[in-house]
Write an enzyme that holds these catalytic residues in place. Structure first.
Site, PDB file in Angstrom:
ATOM      1  N   CYS A  73       0.969  -1.144  -0.069  1.00  0.00           N
ATOM      2  CA  CYS A  73      -0.111  -0.007   0.038  1.00  0.00           C
ATOM      3  C   CYS A  73       0.927   1.219  -0.024  1.00  0.00           C
ATOM      4  O   CYS A  73       1.609   1.558   1.011  1.00  0.00           O
ATOM      5  CB  CYS A  73      -1.050  -0.025   1.345  1.00  0.00           C
ATOM      6  SG  CYS A  73      -1.876   1.441   1.242  1.00  0.00           S
ATOM      7  N   CYS A 217      -4.710   5.912  -4.417  1.00  0.00           N
ATOM      8  CA  CYS A 217      -4.147   4.734  -4.254  1.00  0.00           C
ATOM      9  C   CYS A 217      -2.675   4.818  -4.536  1.00  0.00           C
ATOM     10  O   CYS A 217      -2.429   4.998  -5.978  1.00  0.00           O
ATOM     11  CB  CYS A 217      -4.828   3.733  -5.008  1.00  0.00           C
ATOM     12  SG  CYS A 217      -3.893   2.096  -5.050  1.00  0.00           S
TER      13      CYS A 217
END
Length: 274
Positions: A73, A217
């Site tokens: 992430c 993201c």
């Protein structure tokens, strides 16, 4: 249990120190904590653990809101770096961490932006993983009565990136979940919708595996730029505009690591009885 709420361009996290606290999270508990009505509410939970390798500073774990554990992430990595410094777990500006699938260096700049060495993008289908006979620059996928032309890459997690004319009207709600669980992605995938503004500028929306569409993201931004460079649509330095804000992505191409630079924001500290 003490925790912090942080976000990277609106992609929000519950961050937990498992270095000085003993914690255990079941998928059910993570889902309860992720609930925005009855829990803390977050896209992902980030857990800071002691290093598995004595040469590194920390181990970095990521859990999606649905309770599943994932390997990467990018926005979370920036928040991880800010968190360990804010909490006095380290005073280093260059922080080395391991993940489920590799290692990263997180560098905190003087103005408190974080530059993450995301490693080299991997286009080999088996590494994504993606079911294909051989590596191609583009693949054709059929989903929800649509035919989609896309690029596929691993940034430590699986990404599918398609080019669209106007990202503001892209059918993310329909195509996102269908492509996320497409049969050619055995571990599901993050789905990027990329509008190329110029060779130095893209607009991007991402439907994240296990979380749905998010404000930003980081690994998705990296994947979009990697695919764009591979397809000769983009240059080496790219401004990525996401709903929650902007990131700077730099990649010199095969044989080189990709770098992501952007902000990480601390919102509040909290305590919750489990």
């Amino acid at each position: 249990m003490q925790f912090s709420k942080m976000h990277g361009l609106g992609n929000d996290f519950m961050v937990v120190d498992a270095v000085t606290q003993n914690v255990y999270f079941s998928p059910e508990l993570i889902r309860r904590l992720a609930d925005r009505h009855t829990g803390v509410g977050f896209d992902q939970m980030l857990v800071v653990e002691p290093p598995y390798d004595p040469e590194l500073d920390f181990h970095y774990r990521i859990f999606n809101a649905d309770g599943s554990e994932v390997s990467q992430c990018g926005n979370g990595a920036r928040c991880f770096a800010r968190f360990v410094r804010l909490k006095g777990l380290t005073n280093k500006r260059d922080i080395s961490v391991s993940t489920q699938t590799g290692r990263m260096i997180l560098s905190v700049t003087e103005d408190e932006l974080v530059c993450v060495n995301m490693g080299e993008p991997n286009f080999e289908p088996q590494s994504v993983p993606f079911r294909a006979a051989k590596a191609e620059k583009t693949y054709i996928l059929r989903a929800a009565e649509h035919t989609v032309l896309c690029g596929v890459v691993s940034m430590g997690n699986p990404h599918c990136v398609m080019q669209v004319d106007d990202v503001s009207v892209a059918n993310v709600a329909l195509l996102g979940p269908v492509l996320e669980s497409h049969e050619r992605f055995p571990e599901r995938a993050n789905i990027g919708f990329m509008q190329v503004v110029s060779r130095e500028h893209i607009r991007l929306r991402v439907y994240e595996r296990g979380a749905g569409e998010t404000q930003a993201c980081g690994s998705g931004a990296c994947a979009a730029v990697a695919v764009g460079i591979q397809q000769e649509l983009l240059g080496e330095e790219v401004h990525v505009e996401l709903p929650g804000g902007s990131l700077h992505i730099s990649w010199k191409g095969p044989g080189h690591p990709l770098y992501m630079t952007g902000p990480a924001t601390h919102v509040y500290d909290g305590f919750i009885h489990l």
